[in-house]
Design an enzyme around this catalytic site. Structure first.
Site, PDB file in Angstrom:
ATOM      1  N   ARG A 266      64.046 -37.604  58.912  1.00 58.87           N
ATOM      2  CA  ARG A 266      63.281 -38.627  58.792  1.00 58.87           C
ATOM      3  C   ARG A 266      62.721 -39.137  60.203  1.00 58.87           C
ATOM      4  O   ARG A 266      63.414 -40.259  60.342  1.00 58.87           O
ATOM      5  CB  ARG A 266      64.015 -39.647  57.849  1.00 58.87           C
ATOM      6  CG  ARG A 266      64.202 -39.277  56.472  1.00 58.87           C
ATOM      7  CD  ARG A 266      65.063 -40.052  55.634  1.00 58.87           C
ATOM      8  NE  ARG A 266      63.949 -41.161  54.969  1.00 58.87           N
ATOM      9  CZ  ARG A 266      64.330 -41.997  54.050  1.00 58.87           C
ATOM     10  NH1 ARG A 266      65.840 -41.977  53.683  1.00 58.87           N
ATOM     11  NH2 ARG A 266      63.359 -42.973  53.827  1.00 58.87           N
TER      12      ARG A 266
ATOM     13  N   CYS B 108      68.767 -42.807  52.558  1.00 61.26           N
ATOM     14  CA  CYS B 108      68.947 -41.716  51.650  1.00 61.26           C
ATOM     15  C   CYS B 108      68.705 -40.308  52.564  1.00 61.26           C
ATOM     16  O   CYS B 108      67.854 -40.484  53.487  1.00 61.26           O
ATOM     17  CB  CYS B 108      68.122 -41.394  50.494  1.00 61.26           C
ATOM     18  SG  CYS B 108      68.361 -42.633  49.081  1.00 61.26           S
TER      19      CYS B 108
ATOM     20  N   LYS C  29      62.767 -53.463  45.073  1.00 60.07           N
ATOM     21  CA  LYS C  29      63.515 -53.217  46.328  1.00 60.07           C
ATOM     22  C   LYS C  29      63.023 -52.836  47.624  1.00 60.07           C
ATOM     23  O   LYS C  29      63.061 -53.522  48.678  1.00 60.07           O
ATOM     24  CB  LYS C  29      64.437 -52.046  46.058  1.00 60.07           C
ATOM     25  CG  LYS C  29      65.093 -51.459  47.352  1.00 60.07           C
ATOM     26  CD  LYS C  29      66.129 -50.136  47.150  1.00 60.07           C
ATOM     27  CE  LYS C  29      65.260 -49.049  47.512  1.00 60.07           C
ATOM     28  NZ  LYS C  29      65.294 -48.545  49.172  1.00 60.07           N
ATOM     29  N   ASN C  30      61.864 -51.888  47.832  1.00 62.28           N
ATOM     30  CA  ASN C  30      61.307 -51.505  48.900  1.00 62.28           C
ATOM     31  C   ASN C  30      60.381 -52.709  49.505  1.00 62.28           C
ATOM     32  O   ASN C  30      60.088 -52.842  50.757  1.00 62.28           O
ATOM     33  CB  ASN C  30      60.268 -50.274  48.831  1.00 62.28           C
ATOM     34  CG  ASN C  30      61.057 -49.190  48.374  1.00 62.28           C
ATOM     35  OD1 ASN C  30      62.252 -49.151  48.608  1.00 62.28           O
ATOM     36  ND2 ASN C  30      60.515 -48.042  48.246  1.00 62.28           N
TER      37      ASN C  30
ATOM     38  N   ARG D 151      72.495 -49.334  45.512  1.00 62.67           N
ATOM     39  CA  ARG D 151      71.679 -49.843  46.385  1.00 62.67           C
ATOM     40  C   ARG D 151      70.115 -50.138  45.768  1.00 62.67           C
ATOM     41  O   ARG D 151      69.559 -51.018  46.569  1.00 62.67           O
ATOM     42  CB  ARG D 151      71.321 -48.574  47.351  1.00 62.67           C
ATOM     43  CG  ARG D 151      72.557 -48.205  48.455  1.00 62.67           C
ATOM     44  CD  ARG D 151      71.841 -47.127  49.259  1.00 62.67           C
ATOM     45  NE  ARG D 151      70.438 -47.331  49.647  1.00 62.67           N
ATOM     46  CZ  ARG D 151      69.539 -46.449  49.906  1.00 62.67           C
ATOM     47  NH1 ARG D 151      69.815 -45.309  49.715  1.00 62.67           N
ATOM     48  NH2 ARG D 151      68.497 -46.965  50.332  1.00 62.67           N
TER      49      ARG D 151
ATOM     50  N   ASP E   9      59.759 -40.963  44.765  1.00 66.05           N
ATOM     51  CA  ASP E   9      60.968 -41.679  44.215  1.00 66.05           C
ATOM     52  C   ASP E   9      60.960 -41.552  42.767  1.00 66.05           C
ATOM     53  O   ASP E   9      62.128 -42.000  42.163  1.00 66.05           O
ATOM     54  CB  ASP E   9      60.562 -43.112  44.857  1.00 66.05           C
ATOM     55  CG  ASP E   9      61.190 -43.278  46.292  1.00 66.05           C
ATOM     56  OD1 ASP E   9      61.340 -42.282  46.813  1.00 66.05           O
ATOM     57  OD2 ASP E   9      60.905 -44.560  46.710  1.00 66.05           O
TER      58      ASP E   9
HETATM   59  C1  UD1 Z   1      59.532 -45.327  51.974  1.00 67.89           C
HETATM   60  C2  UD1 Z   1      60.410 -45.880  50.838  1.00 67.89           C
HETATM   61  C3  UD1 Z   1      61.063 -44.578  50.364  1.00 67.89           C
HETATM   62  C4  UD1 Z   1      59.906 -43.477  49.939  1.00 67.89           C
HETATM   63  C5  UD1 Z   1      58.913 -43.379  50.837  1.00 67.89           C
HETATM   64  C6  UD1 Z   1      57.686 -42.508  50.564  1.00 67.89           C
HETATM   65  C7  UD1 Z   1      61.460 -48.095  51.786  1.00 67.89           C
HETATM   66  C8  UD1 Z   1      62.326 -48.802  52.046  1.00 67.89           C
HETATM   67  N1  UD1 Z   1      61.623 -46.622  51.261  1.00 67.89           N
HETATM   68  O1  UD1 Z   1      60.529 -44.715  52.920  1.00 67.89           O
HETATM   69  O2  UD1 Z   1      61.855 -44.989  49.110  1.00 67.89           O
HETATM   70  O3  UD1 Z   1      60.432 -42.357  49.515  1.00 67.89           O
HETATM   71  O4  UD1 Z   1      58.548 -44.467  51.524  1.00 67.89           O
HETATM   72  O5  UD1 Z   1      57.082 -43.023  49.668  1.00 67.89           O
HETATM   73  O6  UD1 Z   1      60.136 -48.440  51.564  1.00 67.89           O
HETATM   74  N2  UD1 Z   1      57.004 -40.030  58.622  1.00 67.89           N
HETATM   75  C9  UD1 Z   1      56.650 -39.263  60.099  1.00 67.89           C
HETATM   76  N3  UD1 Z   1      56.861 -40.074  61.170  1.00 67.89           N
HETATM   77  C10 UD1 Z   1      57.172 -41.412  60.810  1.00 67.89           C
HETATM   78  C11 UD1 Z   1      57.577 -41.818  59.579  1.00 67.89           C
HETATM   79  C12 UD1 Z   1      57.299 -40.923  58.410  1.00 67.89           C
HETATM   80  O7  UD1 Z   1      56.461 -37.987  60.017  1.00 67.89           O
HETATM   81  O8  UD1 Z   1      57.180 -42.083  61.751  1.00 67.89           O
HETATM   82  C13 UD1 Z   1      56.760 -38.722  57.658  1.00 67.89           C
HETATM   83  C14 UD1 Z   1      58.015 -38.557  56.798  1.00 67.89           C
HETATM   84  O9  UD1 Z   1      59.031 -37.430  57.445  1.00 67.89           O
HETATM   85  C15 UD1 Z   1      57.467 -38.444  55.439  1.00 67.89           C
HETATM   86  C16 UD1 Z   1      56.626 -39.084  55.406  1.00 67.89           C
HETATM   87  O10 UD1 Z   1      56.020 -39.461  56.624  1.00 67.89           O
HETATM   88  O11 UD1 Z   1      57.433 -37.061  55.163  1.00 67.89           O
HETATM   89  C17 UD1 Z   1      56.362 -40.646  54.511  1.00 67.89           C
HETATM   90  O12 UD1 Z   1      57.596 -41.533  55.067  1.00 67.89           O
HETATM   91  P1  UD1 Z   1      57.537 -42.790  55.011  1.00 67.89           P
HETATM   92  O13 UD1 Z   1      56.316 -43.345  54.179  1.00 67.89           O
HETATM   93  O14 UD1 Z   1      57.544 -43.229  56.324  1.00 67.89           O
HETATM   94  O15 UD1 Z   1      58.859 -43.095  54.235  1.00 67.89           O
HETATM   95  P2  UD1 Z   1      59.506 -44.812  54.741  1.00 67.89           P
HETATM   96  O16 UD1 Z   1      59.117 -45.779  54.979  1.00 67.89           O
HETATM   97  O17 UD1 Z   1      61.085 -44.090  55.287  1.00 67.89           O
END
Ligand code: UD1
Length: 428
Positions: A122, A117, A22-23, A398, A306
């Protein structure tokens, strides 16, 4: 309204094939905008996040044709940088990849702020930091993120303050057609970062180092179409391996990449589960006797966040007390209250859960509060005695292709029922 009903306590025996990741799929589908050509994407999972990604593209003029159940031809030749309908964008976290893709292709993007989610806050500050470093002006206003680089994007060095999958991929998308070289430091290592880079390279991009701390992107003028197969879903695979360990029996999970699951298989072995690893399959053999374990979720190659909820269920079935620590999301333990309805004894303090092994769970009515929490309720229902009813299953849809059919094929007593909405209206 749809519900899942499970009569638990049956061991799972047989084979479950894993679908496309999915991701990776949501990133790659939205990345096709960068090519002014046709792409053929194979091993696309049939899940609602992919359907929504394709609908978003369609609303922007992209032509999409399914060649078979898991292969789609995506023609972005005539894509328009129009604002995608918010009712689609808000359903999916990964819709933020539209910003990177549109910025790369048109040097401007306007996208509604994404949904997905609910794990607490986030932020997208690292995405914005990256776009700005490349020379884009970014504003977040009236529920939209607007990026403007009409004077062009210029490659540069970008240090990510936190390891973020989304920010790493998004900046990579914007940078593939920038002038000069972009270097992303402290990049995420996740397999879907690598898969997205591999797809872009297959389209003519020049990206090296994906899967390490440092990714180097040499900008190219144009990207062409490509045929590309998405990697197997490591989280889906992990969910089924945990389900096999939780229910007992002998379950062979096929079409996976064992290396992606090293952190999980190490923990399962520590817990006393027998595993047989092949090139593209892992068999889990469990007699239901499980040792306690301590687990901390971390960015890849650490234990994946996850799989936290599914593993939380397994620890409930182990002997002794385990500590489960969440290292990525501030609010990942929302599932615990649902699990307690099934007899779990878990105390959560901030990002740490103390899980007391209870030996067995008992069926109950529970809710799928998010995608992986929903998967955990299925694992719990399969292992529990009696009947479990899971509501709000749109979260599960999803991210898990044919989950009911796949589990039925290995002996689970699981089904989905549709209840007319007006029954609930009358009850209220
Ligand atoms: C992706 C995955 C999700 C998974 C997560 C962590 C997808 C579509 N989703 O989510 O299933 O749980 O990786 O493996 O691929 N953060 C910041 N600033 C930012 C972005 C992130 O501080 O601009 C922090 C977030 O709050 C979190 C951490 O970084 O604590 C990791 O987030 P991130 O790796 O960005 O998650 P997603 O890409 O949203």
């Amino acid at each position: 309204m749809e519900k899942i009903i499970i009569s638990g306590g049956r061991p799972l025996n047989g084979e479950i094939p894993v679908s496309g990741f999915k991701n990776a799929a949501v990133a790659i589908v939205l990345a096709t905008i960068l090519t002014e050509d046709k792409c053929i994407i194979e091993n696309l999972p049939q899940i609602s996040d992919v359907t929504i990604s394709l609908e978003i593209l369609r609303s922007m003029g992209v032509r999409i044709k399914y060649i078979n159940k898991t292969t789609a031809e995506i023609d972005s030749t005539f894509v328009k940088p129009d604002l995608a309908p918010y009712e689609l964008v808000r359903k999916m976290r990964a819709s933020y990849y539209l910003v990177g893709s549109l910025l790369g292709r048109f040097k401007k993007a306007v996208v509604g702020l994404p949904g997905g989610c609910d794990f607490g806050v986030r932020p997208i500050d690292q995405h914005i930091k990256g776009f700005e470093a490349l020379g884009s002006k970014v504003t977040v206003e009236s529920g939209c993120i607007e990026a403007d680089a009409t004077k062009g994007l210029v490659g540069t060095n970008i240090y990510m303050d936190v390891v973020s999958v989304g920010a790493t991929i998004n900046v990579m998308l914007a940078a593939v057609k920038a002038d000069g070289v972009t270097v992303i430091e402290n990049a995420a290592h996740e397999p879907h970062v690598v898969d997205t880079a591999n797809f872009l390279n297959a389209c003519g991009a020049d990206i090296s180092g994906a899967g390490t701390d440092t990714i180097k992107i040499r900008g190219v003028k144009n990207l062409h179409g490509a045929t590309y197969a998405i990697i197997p879903d490591m989280i889906e695979a992990g969910t089924y391996l945990i389900a096999g360990a939780a229910t007992g029996g002998k379950l062979r999970v096929t079409n996976l990449i064992p290396k992606h699951l090293d952190s999980l298989t190490a923990k399962l072995e520590e817990m006393g589960v027998t595993l047989i690893e092949e090139d593209e399959a892992i068999t889990v053999i469990s007699d239901g006797k499980l040792n306690r374990a301590n687990i901390k979720t971390q960015p890849y190659p650490g234990f994946p966040t996850d799989l936290n909820p599914q593993m939380g269920v397994l620890l409930c079935l182990a002997q002794g007390t385990s500590i489960l620590t969440e290292g990525v999301w501030e609010n990942r333990f929302r599932y615990v209250e649902e699990l307690k309805r099934m007899g779990a004894k878990i105390k959560v303090d901030g990002r740490t859960a103390v899980v007391e092994g209870v030996g067995a769970l008992s069926g109950a009515g529970v809710r799928a509060l998010d995608l992986r929490a929903g998967a955990a309720m299925i694992v719990a229902g399969l292992a529990a005695t009696g009947r479990t009813t899971i509501e709000e299953i749109f979260h599960i849809q999803r991210g898990y292709e044919d989950i009911i059919e796949k589990l039925q094929a290995v002996g689970a007593d699981i089904r989905m029922v549709t209840i007319p909405d007006n029954i609930y209206e009358k009850a209220n």
